[in-house]
Scaffold this active site. Structure first.
Site, mmCIF file in Angstrom:
data_model
loop_
_atom_site.group_PDB
_atom_site.id
_atom_site.type_symbol
_atom_site.label_atom_id
_atom_site.label_comp_id
_atom_site.label_asym_id
_atom_site.label_seq_id
_atom_site.Cartn_x
_atom_site.Cartn_y
_atom_site.Cartn_z
ATOM 1 N N SER A 1 53.754 18.557 -42.293
ATOM 2 C CA SER A 1 54.271 17.790 -43.486
ATOM 3 C C SER A 1 53.520 18.225 -44.710
ATOM 4 C CB SER A 1 54.185 16.304 -43.420
ATOM 5 O OG SER A 1 54.272 15.759 -44.516
ATOM 6 N N MET B 1 50.859 15.567 -45.748
ATOM 7 C CA MET B 1 49.794 15.478 -44.874
ATOM 8 C C MET B 1 48.535 16.700 -45.075
ATOM 9 S SD MET B 1 49.801 12.823 -43.221
ATOM 10 C CE MET B 1 49.127 12.589 -41.757
ATOM 11 N N GLY C 1 45.406 17.945 -45.385
ATOM 12 C CA GLY C 1 44.086 17.207 -45.435
ATOM 13 C C GLY C 1 44.225 16.037 -44.475
ATOM 14 N N THR D 1 45.246 12.794 -41.738
ATOM 15 C CA THR D 1 45.421 11.385 -41.671
ATOM 16 C C THR D 1 44.279 10.642 -42.528
ATOM 17 O OG1 THR D 1 46.027 11.556 -39.249
ATOM 18 C CG2 THR D 1 45.019 9.202 -40.150
ATOM 19 N N CYS D 2 43.203 10.952 -42.496
ATOM 20 C CA CYS D 2 41.927 10.375 -43.281
ATOM 21 C C CYS D 2 42.596 10.204 -44.582
ATOM 22 C CB CYS D 2 40.758 11.001 -43.065
ATOM 23 S SG CYS D 2 39.273 10.121 -44.044
ATOM 24 N N HIS E 1 13.775 -2.033 -54.155
ATOM 25 C CA HIS E 1 14.001 -3.678 -54.415
ATOM 26 C C HIS E 1 14.788 -3.704 -55.621
ATOM 27 C CE1 HIS E 1 13.602 -7.797 -54.718
ATOM 28 N NE2 HIS E 1 13.317 -7.764 -55.990
HETATM 29 C C1 LIG Z 1 44.523 3.221 -41.266
HETATM 30 C C2 LIG Z 1 43.579 4.027 -40.649
HETATM 31 C C3 LIG Z 1 42.142 3.656 -41.330
HETATM 32 C C4 LIG Z 1 41.243 4.676 -40.609
HETATM 33 N N1 LIG Z 1 39.880 4.333 -41.338
HETATM 34 C C5 LIG Z 1 38.800 5.139 -41.043
HETATM 35 C C6 LIG Z 1 37.733 5.235 -41.661
HETATM 36 O O1 LIG Z 1 37.371 4.245 -42.462
HETATM 37 N N2 LIG Z 1 36.602 6.003 -41.087
HETATM 38 C C7 LIG Z 1 37.086 6.950 -40.049
HETATM 39 O O2 LIG Z 1 36.022 7.692 -39.951
HETATM 40 N N3 LIG Z 1 38.028 6.995 -39.631
HETATM 41 C C8 LIG Z 1 39.246 6.027 -39.776
HETATM 42 N N4 LIG Z 1 40.333 6.331 -39.272
HETATM 43 C C9 LIG Z 1 40.579 7.389 -38.242
HETATM 44 C C10 LIG Z 1 40.438 8.694 -38.781
HETATM 45 O O3 LIG Z 1 41.671 8.913 -39.987
HETATM 46 C C11 LIG Z 1 40.780 9.779 -37.856
HETATM 47 O O4 LIG Z 1 40.146 9.556 -36.564
HETATM 48 C C12 LIG Z 1 40.818 11.131 -38.375
HETATM 49 O O5 LIG Z 1 41.722 11.305 -39.642
HETATM 50 C C13 LIG Z 1 41.509 12.304 -37.142
HETATM 51 O O6 LIG Z 1 41.508 13.504 -37.696
HETATM 52 P P1 LIG Z 1 41.791 14.647 -36.852
HETATM 53 O O7 LIG Z 1 41.108 15.890 -37.107
HETATM 54 O O8 LIG Z 1 42.030 14.310 -35.574
HETATM 55 O O9 LIG Z 1 43.452 14.997 -37.268
HETATM 56 P P2 LIG Z 1 44.239 14.076 -38.315
HETATM 57 O O10 LIG Z 1 43.752 13.956 -39.728
HETATM 58 O O11 LIG Z 1 45.026 13.212 -37.852
HETATM 59 O O12 LIG Z 1 45.499 15.408 -38.785
HETATM 60 C C14 LIG Z 1 46.406 15.808 -37.806
HETATM 61 C C15 LIG Z 1 47.626 16.492 -38.490
HETATM 62 O O13 LIG Z 1 48.220 17.113 -37.587
HETATM 63 C C16 LIG Z 1 49.400 17.288 -38.134
HETATM 64 N N5 LIG Z 1 50.486 17.396 -36.787
HETATM 65 C C17 LIG Z 1 50.635 16.818 -35.836
HETATM 66 N N6 LIG Z 1 51.418 17.470 -34.877
HETATM 67 C C18 LIG Z 1 51.522 18.633 -35.531
HETATM 68 C C19 LIG Z 1 52.458 19.616 -35.041
HETATM 69 N N7 LIG Z 1 53.084 19.963 -33.741
HETATM 70 N N8 LIG Z 1 52.674 20.845 -35.739
HETATM 71 C C20 LIG Z 1 51.831 20.883 -37.030
HETATM 72 N N9 LIG Z 1 51.282 19.844 -37.626
HETATM 73 C C21 LIG Z 1 51.091 18.809 -36.731
HETATM 74 C C22 LIG Z 1 49.735 15.941 -38.650
HETATM 75 O O14 LIG Z 1 50.859 15.768 -39.554
HETATM 76 C C23 LIG Z 1 48.362 15.581 -39.375
HETATM 77 O O15 LIG Z 1 48.405 15.935 -40.768
HETATM 78 C C24 LIG Z 1 41.418 5.676 -39.817
HETATM 79 C C25 LIG Z 1 42.597 5.887 -39.216
HETATM 80 C C26 LIG Z 1 43.686 5.040 -39.670
HETATM 81 C C27 LIG Z 1 45.183 5.247 -38.980
#
Ligand SMILES: Cc1cc2nc3c(=O)[nH]c(=O)nc-3n(C[C@H](O)[C@H](O)[C@H](O)COP(=O)(O)OP(=O)(O)OC[C@H]3O[C@@H](n4cnc5c(N)ncnc54)[C@H](O)[C@@H]3O)c2cc1C
Length: 467
Positions: free
Chosen positions: A37, A40, A42, A44-45, A452
């Site tokens: 997408s 997206m 960058g 989820t984070c 402090h």
């Molecule tokens: C609401 C929320 C709050 C959070 N807060 C924190 C926090 O404060 N601190 C922290 O460390 N973590 C936090 N997390 C967890 C953190 O966001 C995730 O652990 C981290 O982003 C995971 O990253 P990743 O590298 O696994 O992949 P992601 O960043 O999840 O990226 C995966 C990507 O793959 C893409 N994708 C999926 N399937 C396909 C496909 N078949 N083909 C092409 N693209 C695809 C998706 O669109 C997505 O962009 C939070 C998560 C959520 C949901």
């Protein structure tokens, strides 16, 4: 169908994948990054996870007293969207400006262990690659509760924080870390929030005193907490959802917004029962990549899957779901592709985490219960922040809620773990984690010189009360 060949193909623009793409691209390797997408880039984070939630939590505390909370929420969602849009653009640029990196927007699925098909509408692209890294993240689990999936009021966290309309009444199914973070966030904007948790207390993985302290703060913020309840059904009626539950005797008080005991009326029902590795549609079987019983891609300590040239990093490999773990996964894979191959997940010691309620709850290492269960003879220090004379920082910030707790090995003076529920805890915990990794003892941490007024100086006093 068009064809592309890459030295490295990354599926999913997550933290680990983009870092790897940038590092190998900067060395001139041919890299293809496939992201499903354009909203997206960058991962989820920055788009739907850490950044928008923490932005909204921060903005809640900047609301002028005379501002309407709902209008403030809508404005906060808009300014958060501006922030994430800017970050998304920067992330795209970071890869797009490297000559040898190609960003492809489409959905990837394996054809075999070297070939991946990417689809975007009618378009098809076949990519062959020597090394493939799966970085597809996780997705919200919606529990199998009768009526929940069909309810017009069901929301995921992503949907909740994308909408400028703050629900007046929110029911949160799940009192774990994510459920509590969302509950705390939405309550800060004045919504009526009810958390429904099956266990006898929220945050069941924390020690009881820590979970109770967090619960007390949430109740003060107006959150209704029902523990020991099992949601049995969700039914839509009169423009709202009625969330029915069975109480097993440990339930909390009947809520202000209950229709009757045993049900909660809500404008939105948040599924906060966890996030599961996202593998559906990847056709892993075509590549011979195996998954675990819990649906994660199976990896070894160096993050190689059952096909050694295919790696899985981040949430999809079933490890701890944190951005910094995805980043560390990147380090492990990069070390094998361009380093000396020594790093592994077994190197990880004292991985900290933070639940961003207000004040935040940060933790590292073992809880008191875990330390006892592991057979340690322990000493414990646990102090309410309000009792700490040596930490004026909390008074300056006007929030003395919470507690600070350390668990220490009585024989070796080793710090086994800490739970810090206090202002600045999200920063403090990194100092504790570093101390644990470096073998700094509890006495050394207690007797260190800290600035402090800071929150760190609380360590002098809290660790002085170990017993
Ligand atoms: C609401 C929320 C709050 C959070 N807060 C924190 C926090 O404060 N601190 C922290 O460390 N973590 C936090 N997390 C967890 C953190 O966001 C995730 O652990 C981290 O982003 C995971 O990253 P990743 O590298 O696994 O992949 P992601 O960043 O999840 O990226 C995966 C990507 O793959 C893409 N994708 C999926 N399937 C396909 C496909 N078949 N083909 C092409 N693209 C695809 C998706 O669109 C997505 O962009 C939070 C998560 C959520 C949901």
């Amino acid at each position: 169908m068009e064809n592309l060949h890459a030295d490295l193909l990354v599926i999913g623009f997550g933290k680990g994948g983009k870092s790897l793409a940038a590092a190998l691209g900067a060395r001139g390797q041919r890299v293809v990054m496939v992201e499903e997408s354009d909203q997206m880039y960058g991962g989820t984070c920055i788009n739907i996870g850490c950044v928008p939630t923490k932005s909204l939590i921060h903005l809640a505390s900047t609301r002028p007293q005379d501002a309407d909370p709902r209008a403030w929420y809508a404005a906060s969602v808009a300014s958060t969207a501006a922030l994430t849009t800017a970050m998304r653009g920067k992330n795209f640029q970071m890869l797009d400006t490297i000559d040898s990196v190609t960003v492809v927007t489409g959905t990837a699925a394996f054809l075999d262990d070297k070939r991946v098909e990417v689809t975007a509408g009618e378009d098809r692209l076949e990519i062959t690659a020597d090394t493939i890294v799966v970085n597809t993240g996780a997705q919200t689990l919606v529990p199998d509760i009768p009526g929940l999936r069909a309810s017009a009021h069901l929301v995921t966290g992503t949907e909740l924080i994308a909408s400028p309309d703050l629900p007046r009444r929110l029911a949160v199914i799940g009192g774990g870390y994510q459920g509590i973070e969302f509950a705390a966030l939405v309550a800060r904007y004045g919504a009526e929030v009810t958390v429904l948790e099956t266990a006898a207390r929220i945050l069941p993985r924390e020690d009881e005193d820590v979970a109770r302290a967090a619960e007390e703060i949430l109740r003060e913020e107006g959150v209704t907490i029902l523990t020991g309840v099992r949601v049995t059904e969700v039914r839509d009626a009169d423009g709202a959802a009625v969330v029915h539950y069975d109480a097993d005797g440990a339930a909390g008080s009947v809520t202000a917004n209950s229709a009757t005991a045993g049900s909660v009326i809500a404008d939105a029902v948040l599924a906060a029962a966890g996030r599961a590795p996202r593998t559906a549609g990847l056709r892993l079987e075509a590549a011979g990549v195996t998954t675990t019983a819990r649906g994660a891609i199976e990896v070894d300590e160096r993050l190689r899957t059952s096909r050694p040239h295919i790696f899985a990093i981040g949430d999809v490999n079933g490890g701890p779901q944190f951005t910094y773990i995805s980043l560390d996964d990147y380090r492990i894979v990069a070390d094998q592709l361009i380093g000396d191959g020594k790093r592994s997940t077994a190197d990880r010691v004292a991985v900290p985490s933070t639940l961003f309620m207000t004040p935040p709850l940060a933790r590292v290492g073992l809880t008191e219960d875990q330390a006892r269960a592991a057979g340690h003879t322990i000493r414990v220090a646990s102090r309410p922040v309000a009792s700490l004379a040596a930490m004026p920082r909390a008074r300056i910030l006007g929030d003395v809620r919470g507690l600070m707790k350390f668990v220490v090995d009585a024989e070796t003076d080793e710090i086994l773990g800490a739970a810090l529920l206090s202002v600045d805890a999200q920063e403090l915990i990194n100092t504790v984690a570093l101390a644990m990794r470096a073998g700094v003892t509890a006495s050394e941490l207690r007797d260190s010189i800290w600035t402090h007024p800071s929150s760190t100086e609380a360590f002098n006093e809290v660790l002085g009360s170990l017993r």
